[in-house]
Design a protein around this motif. Structure first.
Motif, mmCIF file in Angstrom:
data_model
loop_
_atom_site.group_PDB
_atom_site.id
_atom_site.type_symbol
_atom_site.label_atom_id
_atom_site.label_comp_id
_atom_site.label_asym_id
_atom_site.label_seq_id
_atom_site.Cartn_x
_atom_site.Cartn_y
_atom_site.Cartn_z
ATOM 1 N N LEU A 61 0.186 3.938 12.889
ATOM 2 C CA LEU A 61 0.949 3.641 11.675
ATOM 3 C C LEU A 61 0.171 2.727 10.739
ATOM 4 N N ILE A 62 -0.583 1.796 11.322
ATOM 5 C CA ILE A 62 -1.380 0.915 10.454
ATOM 6 C C ILE A 62 -2.454 1.726 9.737
ATOM 7 N N ALA A 63 -3.115 2.630 10.489
ATOM 8 C CA ALA A 63 -4.135 3.463 9.859
ATOM 9 C C ALA A 63 -3.517 4.302 8.748
ATOM 10 N N ALA A 64 -2.360 4.918 9.021
ATOM 11 C CA ALA A 64 -1.710 5.749 8.007
ATOM 12 C C ALA A 64 -1.308 4.910 6.802
ATOM 13 N N SER A 65 -0.819 3.695 7.052
ATOM 14 C CA SER A 65 -0.415 2.838 5.936
ATOM 15 C C SER A 65 -1.610 2.485 5.060
ATOM 16 N N LEU A 66 -2.756 2.212 5.715
ATOM 17 C CA LEU A 66 -3.951 1.889 4.924
ATOM 18 C C LEU A 66 -4.344 3.072 4.048
ATOM 19 N N ILE A 67 -4.297 4.287 4.636
ATOM 20 C CA ILE A 67 -4.655 5.466 3.848
ATOM 21 C C ILE A 67 -3.669 5.650 2.694
ATOM 22 N N ALA A 68 -2.390 5.371 2.959
ATOM 23 C CA ALA A 68 -1.389 5.525 1.910
ATOM 24 C C ALA A 68 -1.593 4.511 0.797
ATOM 25 N N LEU A 69 -1.977 3.296 1.180
ATOM 26 C CA LEU A 69 -2.080 2.215 0.186
ATOM 27 C C LEU A 69 -3.403 2.226 -0.566
ATOM 28 N N PHE A 70 -4.469 2.646 0.130
ATOM 29 C CA PHE A 70 -5.792 2.383 -0.407
ATOM 30 C C PHE A 70 -6.023 2.906 -1.828
#
Lengths: 316, 317
Positions: B57-66
Motif C-alpha cells: 500500500l505504501i508503494a501504491a500510495s507513492l506511485i499515486a502521489l508522485f
C-alpha cells in the motif's frame, strides 16, 4: 381501430405522465446533442463532405453545401480500400490491444488494492484517500505531469538510469510511446476500479467467509468461491464501463502525444485527426470512423451481456 | 417509516472522522455487526502478511502521489528548462511562476469561466440525471428498456467524433462561445452515467418510503424532491463529483466551442502556454497546480461518500 389507439395513448399518457415528465430533460438534451449528431453523422458517411465543400458562412455570404452523395464508398474505402491496413486496421489492432491490456491492468491492480484496503489495518483511511487521489486530478494536469516525467531526462528515466536500466525514449520511440500511453492510462483508471470493487467487497456478508472457514476452506478457496462470485455484479458493470471508456479514451493519447506519434493513435484520436486536426478536414471519413467505432462497441456489448446472462444461468 | 428514514440518513454521517471514507460501514444489506475479535485473530496469525500489505500500500500510495507532487515541485522552478534538471530547482525555489500566472495572464477570467461552466454542469446535470434515475428506478413505463439501452449506448459515442456535428448545432442555435452551450454539451456527456449510477442508488432506498409519502398526500415529484433526494446524498455526491471533474478538466470541447479568449476555461487557457514555438513549461506547471486545487477541494468534500455512493446499486442490482 383509430379510436382504440387514441384511447390507449390517452390512457398511457395519464398513467405514465410523471415518468415521461421526469425523463423529458434527459431525452431532449440527448436527442439534440447526441441523437441529431448521430443522424447527421450517418448521413455524412454517405457523402464526400470535407471542409472545402461543406456549407459555411464567410462574412455575410453564405456558401451552400456542395458535397455529393456517394453511397457506401466511405465504408468500402476505410475497410478495404488502398492502404486500408495502414489507416484503419493497424489502428484497430492497436485499439483492441490497448483496451484489453488497460482493462486487465485496471481490474487486477484495482482488485488487489481493494483486497488490501478491505483488511483491518492501521492507516486504512489514509491509504484509501491517497489512492483515490489520481481520480480527482483533472486528466489534463495528470497527462501534463506525466509528459514532464517521461521526457528525456525526466523523472522516470532518471530513476531507470539510477538503476542502470535502459532509458527508452518514451515520447518518441513508437513502441515506448505505446507503453507510456498504457502506463498513464492505468494510473488514471485504477482508482475508479479500486473504489467500485471495494464497495463490492464490503457488500459480501461476513457470514459467508466464516462458514467457508469452518468448512476448512483455504484463503485461496475463500477468494475463489466466496469473493469472486460475490463481486460478480459489480465486476460485470465496471468491466463493461471500463471497456467502453478505454476504447474511447481520447484525452490521454491526444494530450500525451499531440498530433505526433502516428503509431500510438487509437481509432478515436485518429478519427478526430481526420475531422479536425488536418487541412482540409475530411468530415465524411471522420464520421465513418465514428459510426464504425460505435458499431464495434454495440456488437461487443450485446455479446458481453449475452455471455453474462449465460454465465448467470450456468452458475445458478 | 420514521425509523427507516433515520436509518438511511444517519448512516453516512456516522462513518467516522472526515479522513475516512464510509467504506468501514458494511453496505445496507450486508451483515450489520462486524467481528473485530475474529478479524484481529486472523491478522495476528500472520504478521508477515501485515508487513507485506503495508509495503504494497505504501508503494501504491507513492506511485499515486508522485506525479502530483512532481508537478508541484516543477512549478517552483523559475526557468523554462528547469524540468530537464529537477535537481537544480531545489536551490532556487520560488513562487514567481504563480505570481506571473495570476498577474500577467487571464487566469482569473479563465478561472471564473471554469467555475461557471463546471458549477452549472454539476447542478443541471445532477438534477436531470436524478429525475431520470428516479423515473427508471421506480416507474415501469413503455420505453423503459429503450431508455436504459440509450443511456448505455450514449456512453459508447466516441466523444471526439461528436464534436463536428455538435459544432454545427451550437452554431445554428447561436450557442457557440456561450456558457450555456458548453454546459449543455457537458451535461450530455455526464448525464447518462450519472443517471445509471443514481438509478442504482435509488434502487437501494426502500419503496415503502415512497408509499408513505404518497399516503401523506405527496405527488410523485414531491416524494422525489422531499423524501428521496435527501436520502440519496451519497449517490448525489458521487454524481456531482463526476460531473464537476468532467467539466473542470475537459479540453477538447472547450477549446472547440469557446472561441474568444475571454471565454476560455482554465484548461484551454493553460494549453495556450505551450505553442509550437514557445514552451513555458514552468507556467503550465504552476497553472496545473492551481487547476488541481479546486478539484481537490471538491474531492475532499465528497470522499466520505464515494464508496457507498458508487456501489450501493451496483452491488445489489
Amino acid at each position: 381501430m383509430a379510436v382504440a389507439v387514441v384511447q390507449r395513448i390517452r390512457l398511457s399518457y395519464s398513467k405514465y405522465w410523471y415518468a415521461y415528465a421526469m425523463i423529458a430533460p434527459v431525452v431532449i438534451v440527448l436527442g439534440v446533442l447526441v441523437g441529431y449528431p448521430l443522424v447527421r453523422g450517418i448521413y455524412l458517411t454517405l457523402t464526400n463532405a470535407t471542409s472545402l465543400n461543406v456549407g459555411r458562412q464567410i462574412g455575410v455570404n453564405h456558401i451552400p453545401d456542395s458535397f455529393d452523395f456517394i453511397g457506401l464508398d466511405n465504408y468500402a474505402d476505410v475497410l478495404w480500400g488502398p492502404t486500408a491496413y495502414d489507416r484503419f486496421w493497424s489502428h484497430f489492432i492497436w485499439t483492441v490491444a490497448w483496451t484489453a491490456i488497460c482493462v486487465v491492468l485496471h481490474y487486477s491492480i484495482g482488485l488487489a488494492l481493494a483486497l488490501l484496503l478491505n483488511r483491518k489495518m492501521r492507516g486504512r483511511g489514509l491509504y484509501r484517500l491517497v489512492l483515490i487521489l489520481p481520480w480527482a486530478v483533472p486528466t489534463f494536469v495528470t497527462v501534463f505531469s506525466w509528459r514532464l516525467m517521461l521526457a528525456d531526462g525526466g523523472a522516470v528515466n532518471g530513476l531507470l538510469g539510477f538503476l542502470h536500466l535502459p532509458e527508452p525514449g518514451w515520447l518518441s520511440d513508437p513502441l515506448a510511446q505505446k507503453a507510456a500511453a498504457i502506463l498513464v492510462n492505468t494510473w488514471v483508471g485504477v482508482p475508479f476500479m479500486m473504489i467500485s470493487l471495494l464497495g463490492g467487497l464490503q457488500s459480501i456478508p461476513q457470514e459467508l467467509y466464516e462458514a467457508a472457514e469452518m468448512d476448512g476452506a483455504s484463503p485461496w478457496q475463500r477468494f475463489r468461491y466466496v469473493t469472486l462470485p460475490g463481486l460478480r455484479t459489480v465486476s460485470s458493470t465496471v468491466v463493461l464501463l471500463g471497456v467502453i471508456w478505454t476504447f474511447n479514451q481520447f484525452a490521454v493519447i491526444f494530450l500525451l502525444f499531440g498530433s505526433g506519434a502516428p503509431d500510438a493513435q487509437i481509432l478515436v484520436t485518429w478519427a478526430y485527426r481526420l475531422g479536425f486536426g488536418q487541412q482540409p478536414s475530411d468530415y465524411a471519413q471522420s464520421a465513418t470512423y465514428g459510426i464504425l467505432l460505435l458499431s464495434i462497441l454495440i456488437v461487443f456489448t450485446s455479446f458481453y451481456r449475452r455471455w453474462l446472462a449465460r454465465n448467470e444461468k450456468a452458475n445458478g | 417509516m420514521s425509523t427507516e428514514t433515520a436509518h438511511q440518513t444517519e448512516e453516512p454521517d456516522q462513518a467516522g472522522s472526515p479522513m475516512t471514507l464510509t467504506a468501514d460501514r458494511p453496505a445496507a444489506d450486508a451483515a450489520p455487526a462486524k467481528r473485530p475479535a475474529k478479524v484481529r485473530r486472523r491478522g495476528q496469525s500472520s504478521p508477515l502478511a501485515a508487513v507485506l500489505s503495508h509495503g504494497a500500500l505504501i508503494a501504491a500510495s507513492l506511485i499515486a502521489l508522485f506525479p502530483v507532487l512532481y508537478i508541484a515541485y516543477i512549478s517552483l522552478g523559475p526557468d523554462d528548462n528547469d524540468y530537464l534538471h529537477p535537481g537544480k530547482i531545489f536551490a532556487k525555489m520560488t513562487f514567481a511562476n504563480y505570481g506571473k500566472v495570476m498577474g500577467d495572464t487571464g487566469f482569473f477570467t479563465w478561472f471564473g469561466n471554469s467555475a461557471i461552466v463546471a458549477g452549472g454542469t454539476t447542478v443541471i446535470g445532477v438534477l436531470i440525471a436524478a429525475s431520470t434515475g428516479y423515473a427508471v428506478s421506480r416507474m415501469r413505463f413503455p420505453g423503459y428498456r429503450q431508455l436504459m439501452w440509450v443511456l448505455l449506448v450514449t456512453q459508447m459515442f466516441p466523444i471526439a467524433v461528436l464534436i463536428v456535428p455538435m459544432y454545427y448545432i451550437l452554431s445554428n442555435l447561436g450557442l457557440l462561445d456561450s456558457y450555456s452551450g458548453l454546459i449543455m454539451v457537458y451535461s450530455a456527456t455526464t448525464v447518462p452515467y450519472c443517471a445509471w449510477l443514481l438509478k442504482g442508488y435509488f434502487d437501494t432506498i426502500p419503496m415503502e418510503i415512497d408509499e408513505a409519502g404518497r399516503v401523506d398526500g405527496l405527488s410523485p415529484f414531491g416524494t422525489f424532491w422531499r423524501l428521496i433526494l435527501p436520502l440519496a446524498r451519497p449517490g448525489l455526491a458521487v454524481a456531482a463529483f463526476y460531473s464537476f471533474l468532467t467539466a473542470w478538466g475537459e479540453v477538447a470541447y472547450a477549446s472547440t466551442f469557446m472561441l474568444s479568449s475571454d471565454k476560455y476555461t482554465l484548461a484551454v487557457g493553460l494549453s495556450s502556454f505551450v505553442s509550437e514555438h514557445d514552451h513555458q513549461w514552468q507556467l503550465m506547471a504552476a497553472t496545473s497546480v492551481l487547476i488541481a486545487i479546486p478539484a481537490a477541494v471538491v474531492f475532499y468534500l465528497v470522499q466520505r461518500h464515494l464508496v457507498t455512493g458508487l456501489t450501493a446499486g451496483a452491488a445489489k442490482s
